[in-house]
Design a protein around this motif. Structure first.
Motif, mmCIF file in Angstrom:
data_model
loop_
_atom_site.group_PDB
_atom_site.id
_atom_site.type_symbol
_atom_site.label_atom_id
_atom_site.label_comp_id
_atom_site.label_asym_id
_atom_site.label_seq_id
_atom_site.Cartn_x
_atom_site.Cartn_y
_atom_site.Cartn_z
ATOM 1 N N SER A 205 -5.090 7.631 -5.412
ATOM 2 C CA SER A 205 -3.998 6.324 -4.911
ATOM 3 C C SER A 205 -4.081 5.515 -3.771
ATOM 4 C CB SER A 205 -2.537 7.148 -4.560
ATOM 5 O OG SER A 205 -2.182 8.205 -5.711
ATOM 6 N N LEU A 206 -4.815 6.150 -2.866
ATOM 7 C CA LEU A 206 -5.281 5.123 -1.547
ATOM 8 C C LEU A 206 -6.257 4.132 -2.066
ATOM 9 C CD1 LEU A 206 -5.159 4.527 1.382
ATOM 10 C CD2 LEU A 206 -6.818 6.478 1.632
ATOM 11 N N ILE B 193 0.829 4.125 -3.115
ATOM 12 C CA ILE B 193 0.459 5.615 -2.658
ATOM 13 C C ILE B 193 1.463 6.452 -2.975
ATOM 14 C CG2 ILE B 193 -0.027 7.110 -0.944
ATOM 15 C CD1 ILE B 193 -1.461 4.781 0.671
ATOM 16 N N LEU C 261 -5.492 0.337 -2.325
ATOM 17 C CA LEU C 261 -6.154 -0.742 -1.640
ATOM 18 C C LEU C 261 -6.666 -1.959 -2.447
ATOM 19 C CD1 LEU C 261 -8.083 1.533 0.929
ATOM 20 C CD2 LEU C 261 -6.329 -0.220 1.614
ATOM 21 N N LEU D 190 0.759 -1.124 -0.019
ATOM 22 C CA LEU D 190 -0.051 -0.014 -0.042
ATOM 23 C C LEU D 190 0.839 1.119 0.191
ATOM 24 C CD1 LEU D 190 -2.655 1.076 0.038
ATOM 25 C CD2 LEU D 190 -2.787 1.258 2.375
#
Length: 162
Positions: free
Chosen positions: A152-153, A82, A157, A78
């Motif tokens: 991005s998050l 990001i 995910l 992750l």
């Protein structure tokens, strides 16, 4: 795996590739809809602006996916996702910011004055901020980067594999 130096070199290639695609698409869509939509109301221009931002930022997902599948043996954490996405969003933001600057400085230099008049007519005079083309462009870079962080998050995910 890769050493840190090699990781940054390979990541840089992914970021530059997908960031450049996003910046170019964002720049072109933004300039086209602003130049051709000079007679459109501000609400429609705002919708088109956000649409161009989201289309341009879609390259974040594809950049992270490329890095995961083609570069990093099918895995991405992750944090790295990001980082890749935010760096891509900065490049996209710069492309859109440059388009915004060109538009408000050269194509429609009365944009901020017209926008201020619209706010006054709608009774929203308390929302008026004295704006220049440079401030507008910097605001766009910041806005696109913040939206890019969220994308991005979400992409990280969805795409993360350990």
């Amino acid at each position: 795996m890769y050493s840190n130096i090699n990781f940054f070199s390979i990541m840089k290639q992914t970021v530059l590739k997908y960031g450049s695609y996003g910046a170019l698409v964002g720049f072109l869509i933004f300039v086209i809809h602003l130049a051709l939509g000079k007679d459109l109301d501000f609400g429609t221009l705002e919708i088109l602006g956000y649409l161009s931002i989201f289309v341009s930022l879609s390259f974040i997902y594809f950049g992270i996916k490329h890095y995961r599948d083609k570069v990093n043996n099918g895995t991405v954490y992750l944090g790295k996702a990001i980082l890749i996405g935010v760096l891509i969003s900065v490049l996209v933001g710069i492309g859109i910011g440059v388009a915004d600057y060109i538009y408000t400085q050269y194509i429609n230099p009365d944009f901020f004055e017209d926008y201020t008049q619209m706010l006054i007519k709608e009774g929203r005079g308390d929302e008026i901020i004295e704006m220049t083309s440079t401030m507008g462009a910097l605001f766009m870079v910041a806005l696109v980067t913040v939206i890019g962080f969220v994308i991005s998050l979400i992409s990280g995910l969805i795409l993360q594999r350990k």
